[in-house]
Write an enzyme that holds these catalytic residues in place. Structure first.
Site, PDB file in Angstrom:
ATOM      1  N   GLY A  57       0.779  -1.356  -0.062  1.00  0.00           N
ATOM      2  CA  GLY A  57       0.019  -0.106  -0.072  1.00  0.00           C
ATOM      3  C   GLY A  57       0.620   1.338   0.029  1.00  0.00           C
ATOM      4  O   GLY A  57       1.977   1.369   0.781  1.00  0.00           O
ATOM      5  N   ASP A 238      -1.958   3.777  -6.565  1.00  0.00           N
ATOM      6  CA  ASP A 238      -0.704   3.916  -6.220  1.00  0.00           C
ATOM      7  C   ASP A 238      -0.100   5.037  -7.097  1.00  0.00           C
ATOM      8  O   ASP A 238       0.765   5.594  -6.599  1.00  0.00           O
ATOM      9  CB  ASP A 238      -0.067   2.472  -6.734  1.00  0.00           C
ATOM     10  CG  ASP A 238      -0.212   1.324  -5.647  1.00  0.00           C
ATOM     11  OD1 ASP A 238       0.717   1.425  -5.027  1.00  0.00           O
ATOM     12  OD2 ASP A 238      -1.608   0.953  -5.771  1.00  0.00           O
ATOM     13  N   ASN A 248      -3.479   1.391 -10.538  1.00  0.00           N
ATOM     14  CA  ASN A 248      -3.833   0.807  -9.043  1.00  0.00           C
ATOM     15  C   ASN A 248      -3.752  -0.702  -9.330  1.00  0.00           C
ATOM     16  O   ASN A 248      -3.298  -1.237 -10.560  1.00  0.00           O
ATOM     17  CB  ASN A 248      -5.369   1.282  -8.843  1.00  0.00           C
ATOM     18  CG  ASN A 248      -5.748   0.696  -7.234  1.00  0.00           C
ATOM     19  OD1 ASN A 248      -5.081   1.048  -6.446  1.00  0.00           O
ATOM     20  ND2 ASN A 248      -6.703   0.180  -7.481  1.00  0.00           N
TER      21      ASN A 248
END
Length: 338
Positions: A57, A238, A248
């Protein structure tokens, strides 16, 4: 009281903690069965943990990296040459994560001007942690305005508390703020193959906070939308390019396509990278075939076959209904280039 204890009233899940001597990482590969913290004593161990998805993440990777640099500065007694070498090692762990690069460059600028590198790098890392918590709260507040009481929201992968400083990242923070405003939200969560971040991590978070949540297979998204089971989509990112293109977790683009077909709002939460003009400039990480071939310690495909596993995909800006940031909610046309 340690620096991180100051945030206890916010009920952070604390995926990353810095003690001054160690970086403690909640091992996300062990969730949901086991809640175990890794005790990392040097920057190399932090880099390995990032590379092997022990922490993942964008926000959590960034915080792990800057605290890894704090360890580097402490262990090397402020040696800039060593710090810069370790910075390059950390940058090479996850090339798609924009926040990682931005934060490392910020730390290096602080170190280059410092007369007490070890102390100033640690303080800068703590400042980034505080700012990340503040960002999560602001994103939650801004994003909550887009949702109504009774909405069923689909999310993909994990962009919640485990992906940032622990309040709620850029998705769970929205749900937490909706609850504070009396809005009841139901969440559909994709399993997110092959690491199952949705099944293992997002559901773990939602259960911790008592949300009504449903797990679905990745390939059930279209069916659920077709049957009217989904009101809105909310995913993290991201990297968000200046034109609104979104990098992403792989599979996000397919969800956006299905949402467009069924006239379902597709919202993205995250931080803009104005230096990246379009999604074409974003390097997509290609991960090991073993991550697809092996599940739960067992091989699930025949031997001697080829595997292609991009960890991310690019969703073009025209499929994005709105972008939620700490600075507000933005709708098309997107132009974050300054």
């Amino acid at each position: 009281m340690s620096f991180h204890d100051k945030f206890d009233d916010l009920k952070l899940l604390k995926p990353v903690i810095f003690t001054g001597k160690e970086v403690l990482l909640l091992d996300q590969t062990k969730l949901p069965e086991t809640e175990k913290y890794l005790k990392l004593k040097n920057c190399g161990e932090v880099a390995k943990a990032i590379k092997t998805m022990k922490v993942r993440g964008g926000g959590a990777i960034m915080l792990a990296a800057v605290y890894g640099l704090a360890l580097s500065a402490i262990n090397s007694k402020g040696n800039l040459k060593i710090l810069k070498k370790d910075a390059e090692i950390l940058k090479n762990t996850r090339p798609t994560a924009a926040a990682l690069f931005q934060a490392i460059d910020f730390i290096l600028r602080i170190a280059e001007k410092s007369s007490n590198v070890a102390e100033d790098v640690q303080q800068a890392a703590n400042w980034l942690f505080k700012k990340t918590v503040e960002m999560e709260i602001k994103v939650g507040e801004n994003g909550s305005k887009l949702f109504e009481d009774g909405d069923t929201v689909l999310t993909h992968c994990n962009a919640g508390a485990l992906a940032a400083a622990g309040y709620g990242g850029v998705t769970l923070s929205v749900f937490r703020k909706c609850r504070e405003k009396g809005k009841k939200i139901k969440v559909f969560v994709t399993e997110t193959r092959p690491y199952l971040q949705g099944a293992r991590l997002t559901l773990w978070e939602l259960k911790k906070f008592g949300f009504d949540a449903v797990l679905i297979t990745d390939n059930a998204v279209g069916y659920c939308m077709q049957k009217g089971m989904i009101d809105k989509v909310l995913v993290g990112a991201d990297r968000i390019a200046a034109n609104g293109d979104v990098a992403n977790k792989v599979g996000t683009y397919l969800i956006a396509l299905a949402a467009k077909k069924h006239k379902i709002p597709f919202y993205v939460s995250g931080t803009i990278d104005p230096k990246t003009k379009t999604g074409d400039e974003i390097k997509i990480e290609i991960r090991s075939p073993e991550e697809v071939l092996i599940f739960n310690g067992k091989r699930i495909a025949p031997k001697n076959i080829k595997v292609f596993y991009p960890a991310f995909d690019i969703t073009p800006h025209e499929y994005v209904t709105a972008i939620i940031t700490k600075d507000g909610v933005f709708k098309p046309p997107y132009n974050f280039g300054g």
